[in-house]
Design a protein around this motif. Sequence first.
Motif, mmCIF file in Angstrom:
data_model
loop_
_atom_site.group_PDB
_atom_site.id
_atom_site.type_symbol
_atom_site.label_atom_id
_atom_site.label_comp_id
_atom_site.label_asym_id
_atom_site.label_seq_id
_atom_site.Cartn_x
_atom_site.Cartn_y
_atom_site.Cartn_z
ATOM 1 N N UNK A 97 0.914 -1.200 0.021
ATOM 2 C CA UNK A 97 -0.009 0.058 -0.063
ATOM 3 C C UNK A 97 0.882 1.254 0.159
ATOM 4 N N UNK A 98 0.483 2.334 -0.791
ATOM 5 C CA UNK A 98 1.393 3.455 -0.948
ATOM 6 C C UNK A 98 0.806 4.616 -0.111
ATOM 7 N N UNK A 104 6.837 12.288 0.357
ATOM 8 C CA UNK A 104 7.563 11.173 -0.533
ATOM 9 C C UNK A 104 6.352 9.964 -0.522
ATOM 10 N N UNK A 105 6.514 9.250 -1.667
ATOM 11 C CA UNK A 105 5.631 8.239 -1.554
ATOM 12 C C UNK A 105 6.416 6.947 -0.808
ATOM 13 N N UNK A 106 5.763 6.269 0.018
ATOM 14 C CA UNK A 106 6.313 5.073 0.672
ATOM 15 C C UNK A 106 5.087 4.058 0.473
ATOM 16 N N UNK A 107 5.916 2.734 0.239
ATOM 17 C CA UNK A 107 5.069 1.386 0.030
ATOM 18 C C UNK A 107 5.379 0.638 1.358
ATOM 19 N N UNK A 108 4.251 0.295 1.758
ATOM 20 C CA UNK A 108 4.256 -0.589 3.238
ATOM 21 C C UNK A 108 3.612 -1.956 2.719
ATOM 22 N N UNK A 109 4.677 -3.013 3.135
ATOM 23 C CA UNK A 109 3.930 -4.334 2.774
ATOM 24 C C UNK A 109 2.886 -4.713 3.695
ATOM 25 N N UNK A 110 1.786 -5.309 3.343
ATOM 26 C CA UNK A 110 0.682 -5.948 3.876
ATOM 27 C C UNK A 110 0.680 -7.173 3.938
ATOM 28 N N UNK A 111 1.234 -8.055 2.935
ATOM 29 C CA UNK A 111 1.205 -9.595 3.118
ATOM 30 C C UNK A 111 2.482 -10.100 2.223
#
Length: 280
Positions: A97-98, A104-111
Amino acid sequence: MKLGSRKNWMKLVVVSGLTLHLWACGTAPNADQSSIKVTNGREIKDTDYPSVVFIASEVPDGVASCTATFVNDSQVVSAAHCVEGTSSSSPAIYLVKQTIVNGQPQLTALAKAVKWVRNPSYNFDDGVNNLDISVITFPENSAPATSTITKAVPKSGDELTIVGYGNNRNYIDGSGEFTGSGAGKKRVGTNTVAAVTDGMIQFIGAPEASSDLTLGDYALSGSGDSGGPLFINGRLAGVTSGGGVSRTQDGQKVFVSQYVDLTSAESQSVLKRALKAGTL
């Protein structure tokens, strides 16, 4: 027709644990750039088309981002090249999810993915082709929503919808390669099937938003859209393999998107082998 390298359709990011920090190739994307999506897509909320998700995979060269579509509670359909460089039994592929942090755009892992299956005849070096399909399995109940795979064979003239997390800028670089900058925002566009041939769905799109066009119409897929869906009558009919620039006989430049036809015998063979019972 000569198409651009499919490698240029994947977006590199940098990974740090389970938090992925997104960098653009070229100019960094602005959080409010949706009005200049040069793939002519229209920005939508992440909760729109909820079955369509952003995925990122750790590969030897960094991390590549793609789009995928949940078709049951734990499995997405995407492109074969989106799993390239990862283990089929324990892949470093993440549902992400961004968010915007300090501008700044950051992506976090959900699975994290459990495994993947792709067409066994697929070869990354062959480029854009009708074997470019994969099924990636995540933990049970990972899907925010699901889409149904169509049974109707697509045909020229069909109205289509594409959804993806791809480029907000497409252009040809100094080496003549079709490339772009910016990814990570969900967008939607509509178009019309130009041809269905050799297991591929083709259409011609606009490489940038223009005052002559309604935003979201005459759309084109771009970097980061790889593996993303093509819907016809609300059902999943194809996944992005790639595309590029060509010219008509009179010299006019055209931008072509190529999607794997999920109703082809080749695609159906992979889907029937890889998907949970009852999905098709």
